[in-house]
Design a protein around this motif. Structure first.
Motif, mmCIF file in Angstrom:
data_model
loop_
_atom_site.group_PDB
_atom_site.id
_atom_site.type_symbol
_atom_site.label_atom_id
_atom_site.label_comp_id
_atom_site.label_asym_id
_atom_site.label_seq_id
_atom_site.Cartn_x
_atom_site.Cartn_y
_atom_site.Cartn_z
ATOM 1 N N MET A 1 -15.093 -17.999 -3.283
ATOM 2 C CA MET A 1 -15.625 -19.327 -2.995
ATOM 3 C C MET A 1 -15.787 -19.492 -1.491
ATOM 4 S SD MET A 1 -12.353 -21.825 -3.522
ATOM 5 C CE MET A 1 -13.316 -23.194 -2.870
ATOM 6 N N ASP A 2 -16.617 -20.451 -1.083
ATOM 7 C CA ASP A 2 -16.874 -20.664 0.339
ATOM 8 C C ASP A 2 -15.784 -21.532 0.966
ATOM 9 O OD1 ASP A 2 -19.233 -19.247 0.152
ATOM 10 O OD2 ASP A 2 -20.419 -21.031 -0.351
ATOM 11 N N TRP A 3 -15.539 -21.270 2.237
ATOM 12 C CA TRP A 3 -14.648 -22.113 3.024
ATOM 13 C C TRP A 3 -15.504 -23.042 3.870
ATOM 14 C CZ3 TRP A 3 -11.377 -17.571 5.415
ATOM 15 C CH2 TRP A 3 -10.744 -16.871 4.368
ATOM 16 N N GLU A 4 -14.961 -24.228 4.118
ATOM 17 C CA GLU A 4 -15.643 -25.202 4.951
ATOM 18 C C GLU A 4 -15.005 -25.212 6.338
ATOM 19 O OE1 GLU A 4 -18.269 -26.933 4.147
ATOM 20 O OE2 GLU A 4 -18.335 -26.258 2.062
ATOM 21 N N PRO A 5 -15.798 -25.446 7.374
ATOM 22 C CA PRO A 5 -15.194 -25.626 8.704
ATOM 23 C C PRO A 5 -14.280 -26.846 8.704
ATOM 24 C CG PRO A 5 -17.575 -25.281 8.868
ATOM 25 C CD PRO A 5 -17.276 -25.496 7.417
ATOM 26 N N ALA A 6 -13.167 -26.744 9.373
ATOM 27 C CA ALA A 6 -12.223 -27.859 9.441
ATOM 28 C C ALA A 6 -12.792 -28.979 10.297
ATOM 29 C CB ALA A 6 -10.901 -27.382 10.010
ATOM 30 N N VAL A 15 -1.228 -29.546 14.718
ATOM 31 C CA VAL A 15 -1.875 -28.243 14.914
ATOM 32 C C VAL A 15 -3.174 -28.207 14.108
ATOM 33 C CG1 VAL A 15 -1.630 -25.750 14.654
ATOM 34 C CG2 VAL A 15 0.363 -27.143 15.241
ATOM 35 N N PRO A 16 -4.326 -28.042 14.764
ATOM 36 C CA PRO A 16 -5.599 -28.065 14.041
ATOM 37 C C PRO A 16 -5.866 -26.764 13.295
ATOM 38 C CG PRO A 16 -5.982 -27.692 16.372
ATOM 39 C CD PRO A 16 -4.508 -27.932 16.227
ATOM 40 N N ALA A 17 -6.547 -26.899 12.151
ATOM 41 C CA ALA A 17 -6.975 -25.727 11.384
ATOM 42 C C ALA A 17 -8.396 -25.339 11.760
ATOM 43 C CB ALA A 17 -6.894 -26.029 9.894
ATOM 44 N N VAL A 44 -1.694 -22.974 5.449
ATOM 45 C CA VAL A 44 -0.816 -24.074 5.047
ATOM 46 C C VAL A 44 -1.458 -24.763 3.850
ATOM 47 C CG1 VAL A 44 0.121 -26.336 5.669
ATOM 48 C CG2 VAL A 44 0.239 -24.458 7.305
ATOM 49 N N VAL A 45 -0.639 -25.084 2.845
ATOM 50 C CA VAL A 45 -1.124 -25.765 1.648
ATOM 51 C C VAL A 45 -1.043 -27.272 1.863
ATOM 52 C CG1 VAL A 45 -0.811 -26.089 -0.826
ATOM 53 C CG2 VAL A 45 -0.342 -23.854 0.205
ATOM 54 N N ARG A 46 -2.077 -27.991 1.415
ATOM 55 C CA ARG A 46 -2.105 -29.446 1.515
ATOM 56 C C ARG A 46 -2.394 -30.050 0.151
ATOM 57 N NH1 ARG A 46 -6.578 -31.598 5.417
ATOM 58 N NH2 ARG A 46 -7.933 -31.028 3.660
ATOM 59 N N GLY A 47 -1.517 -30.945 -0.284
ATOM 60 C CA GLY A 47 -1.750 -31.669 -1.527
ATOM 61 C C GLY A 47 -2.221 -33.064 -1.219
ATOM 62 N N PRO A 58 3.369 -25.584 12.426
ATOM 63 C CA PRO A 58 3.172 -24.146 12.238
ATOM 64 C C PRO A 58 2.905 -23.457 13.577
ATOM 65 C CG PRO A 58 1.230 -25.362 11.527
ATOM 66 C CD PRO A 58 2.278 -26.381 11.835
ATOM 67 N N ARG A 59 3.403 -22.226 13.696
ATOM 68 C CA ARG A 59 3.149 -21.468 14.932
ATOM 69 C C ARG A 59 1.662 -21.225 15.134
ATOM 70 N NH1 ARG A 59 7.837 -18.691 13.254
ATOM 71 N NH2 ARG A 59 6.560 -17.142 12.170
ATOM 72 N N ARG A 60 0.955 -21.028 14.039
ATOM 73 C CA ARG A 60 -0.503 -20.909 14.086
ATOM 74 C C ARG A 60 -1.057 -21.386 12.759
ATOM 75 N NH1 ARG A 60 -2.788 -15.797 12.174
ATOM 76 N NH2 ARG A 60 -1.166 -14.534 11.157
ATOM 77 N N LEU A 61 -2.320 -21.786 12.762
ATOM 78 C CA LEU A 61 -2.940 -22.323 11.557
ATOM 79 C C LEU A 61 -4.429 -22.017 11.575
ATOM 80 C CD1 LEU A 61 -3.002 -23.986 8.976
ATOM 81 C CD2 LEU A 61 -3.099 -26.059 10.378
ATOM 82 N N ASP A 62 -4.843 -21.231 10.589
ATOM 83 C CA ASP A 62 -6.266 -20.903 10.448
ATOM 84 C C ASP A 62 -6.905 -21.606 9.258
ATOM 85 O OD1 ASP A 62 -6.362 -18.861 12.585
ATOM 86 O OD2 ASP A 62 -5.011 -17.758 11.252
ATOM 87 N N LEU A 63 -6.191 -21.641 8.138
ATOM 88 C CA LEU A 63 -6.784 -22.114 6.894
ATOM 89 C C LEU A 63 -5.862 -23.108 6.194
ATOM 90 C CD1 LEU A 63 -8.906 -21.857 4.550
ATOM 91 C CD2 LEU A 63 -7.494 -19.959 3.687
ATOM 92 N N ILE A 64 -6.401 -24.274 5.837
ATOM 93 C CA ILE A 64 -5.708 -25.212 4.950
ATOM 94 C C ILE A 64 -6.261 -25.013 3.545
ATOM 95 C CG2 ILE A 64 -5.479 -27.637 4.307
ATOM 96 C CD1 ILE A 64 -5.369 -28.341 7.248
ATOM 97 N N VAL A 65 -5.367 -24.755 2.594
ATOM 98 C CA VAL A 65 -5.752 -24.696 1.185
ATOM 99 C C VAL A 65 -5.445 -26.051 0.574
ATOM 100 C CG1 VAL A 65 -5.383 -23.608 -1.049
ATOM 101 C CG2 VAL A 65 -5.368 -22.217 1.034
#
Length: 382
Positions: A1-6, A15-17, A44-47, A58-65
C-alpha cells in the motif's frame, strides 16, 4: 500500500514523522512493516492519539502507522462470552447488548490496541481485572512484517507463547497489535454508588469498613483535589435487590449516601499539558499515600492500590515527582510519570527504577533486533 507524506500534525511527543501509513487489515500492515524494515525506518503506532505524549519522545521517527482503518468487531460469540476486535476500534463504540467488555477507559477516544499497549484500566479493574486479565488472544505484526498469533477464542488456552502478556504494557515497542480477543461479562441489571467525603486522616477507617462489610464492590475509588478533603466512592453492581441491600449496608458503615457516579469518576486528575503520574501502593498503605498527596491531588483505585496524581506547575514538578516517588516506595509500590511537558521530562527520571530491566532489553532484542519500533520511548531507552 502507499504511504502518505506526513503533515505538521503527524508528530509524537514533539518529534515529527516523515510518512504515515493506514493499513486496513493485518495483511496490509504486514506489507507496510516489511517495507519499513527493508528501509530501516523507525516506526511509531498511533491509534486514537490519546497517549502519544506518554513516555519519552522517540529517538527518531520516520513512519507513523495509523490504525484508524483497522476497526470493527470481527466476531462476537455471545454463547461463549468472547469477542474479537480490531485494534483501531474505539472502546466507546463497542456495544455487545447484554454483554460488555468491562474495560474502563479514562481517555475519551482511546482504542483497543492503544489500551492494551499501555495496559490502561479504570475503576472496575477491582472486580473485572485489567486489559491484561481480559485479553485471551492477540494478533500482532512483528517489526519485520511477520504475522504472529497467540491464544485463541476460549478462556483457557495454553498453546504457544503468550504474546498477549508480552505486548500488554509494551508501549508499542515490540510490534503492531492488529486484533485482540477478549472475554466478556454480562451487563449487570442494577448498580449503585455510595460516597462519603472526609479529611485525609479518616480515609483508612472508611476503607477498612468497606473491606470488612464484604459487599463485593466493583470499584472503590478515592479523589482528593489539591489541599482538599478526600471523597471515597464505592460502586456495587448486580441484581436490583442485591444492589439495594449492599448499598444500604454501605450507607450505614460509611455514613454516606447513594447517588450518581461522581463527575470525576474514572478520569485522570491532570489537565492537558500538565504532569501526570501513576502510583502504586500496598492496599494497607493506600491511606498513607493519599494523605501524602496534599500538594498535588490524587485519584484512583483504593481497591487495587493504583492511583494517579497531578502536578499543575512545571516549576515544582521535579521536586513533587521525587517526593511522590519516595512516598510510593515507602508504601510498597512505585511511581511512573505518564505524561509531562518537555521541560519536566528532561528534568526527572520518567520511569524510575524498574526491576527486570535487563530481561526487558533481551525481549526487545528478540522481537525488534533493529530497534525500529518506538525507539527510546520505553523504560531504559528501549
Amino acid at each position: 500500500m502507499d504511504w502518505e507524506p506526513a503533515t505538521a500534525d503527524d508528530q509524537v511527543a514533539g518529534v515529527p514523522a516523515r510518512f504515515v501509513a493506514a493499513p486496513a487489515s493485518t495483511a496490509e500492515a504486514a506489507e507496510v512493516l516489511r517495507a519499513a524494515a527493508a528501509q530501516d525506518l523507525a516506526v511509531v503506532v498511533r491509534g486514537g492519539g490519546t497517549k502519544l505524549d506518554w513516555g519519552m519522545p522517540p529517538r527518531r521517527l520516520d513512519l507513523i502507522v495509523d490504525t484508524h482503518r483497522l476497526t470493527g468487531v470481527v466476531e462476537h460469540a455471545a454463547g461463549d462470552l468472547i469477542t474479537v476486535v480490531r485494534a483501531g476500534t474505539p472502546l466507546s463504540e463497542l456495544d455487545f447488548g447484554s454483554q460488555q467488555l468491562a474495560l474502563d477507559s479514562p481517555l475519551p477516544g482511546a482504542t483497543i490496541g492503544g489500551s492494551v499497549a499501555a495496559n490502561v484500566s479504570g475503576p472496575r479493574r477491582m472486580l473485572y481485572g485489567t486489559a491484561r486479565d481480559l485479553l485471551i488472544g492477540i494478533t500482532v505484526v512483528r517489526p519485520d512484517g511477520t504475522v504472529a498469533r497467540s491464544g485463541g477464542k476460549v478462556v483457557k488456552n495454553v498453546a504457544g507463547y503468550d504474546l498477549g502478556k508480552l505486548f500488554t504494557g509494551s508501549h508499542g515497542t515490540l510490534g503492531l497489535i492488529t486484533e485482540c480477543a477478549f472475554r466478556l461479562h454480562p451487563v449487570p441489571p442494577a448498580r449503585a454508588v455510595v460516597t462519603r467525603t472526609v479529611p485525609a486522616a479518616g480515609v483508612g477507617a472508611l476503607l477498612t469498613a468497606v473491606r470488612e462489610e464484604q459487599v463485593v464492590p466493583s470499584a472503590v475509588e478515592v479523589d482528593r483535589p489539591p489541599g482538599g478533603e478526600v471523597t471515597v466512592a464505592v460502586l456495587v453492581e448486580g441484581t436490583a435487590e442485591g444492589v439495594r441491600d449492599r448499598a444500604a449496608r454501605l450507607e450505614k458503615v460509611l455514613g454516606g449516601h447513594s447517588g450518581d457516579l461522581p463527575s470525576w469518576w474514572g478520569a485522570y486528575p491532570w489537565q492537558p499539558g500538565g504532569t501526570g503520574l501513576k502510583l502504586t501502593a500496598a492496599l494497607s498503605k493506600v491511606p498513607d499515600l493519599v494523605g501524602a498527596a496534599a500538594e498535588t491531588g490524587i485519584r484512583g483505585s483504593a481497591g487495587t492500590g493504583v492511583l494517579y496524581a497531578s502536578v499543575a506547575s512545571s516549576e515544582d514538578a521535579p521536586r513533587l515527582v521525587e517526593r511522590l516517588r519516595a512516598e510510593a516506595v515507602r508504601a510498597g509500590g512505585h511511581a511512573v510519570v505518564l505524561t509531562a511537558p518537555a521541560e519536566v521530562r528532561e528534568a526527572v527520571d520518567v520511569w524510575g527504577p524498574v526491576p527486570g530491566l535487563e530481561l526487558m532489553r533481551r525481549v526487545k532484542d528478540q522481537f525488534d533486533p533493529g530497534h525500529h519500533f518506538a525507539p527510546g520511548r520505553f523504560v531504559g531507552g528501549i
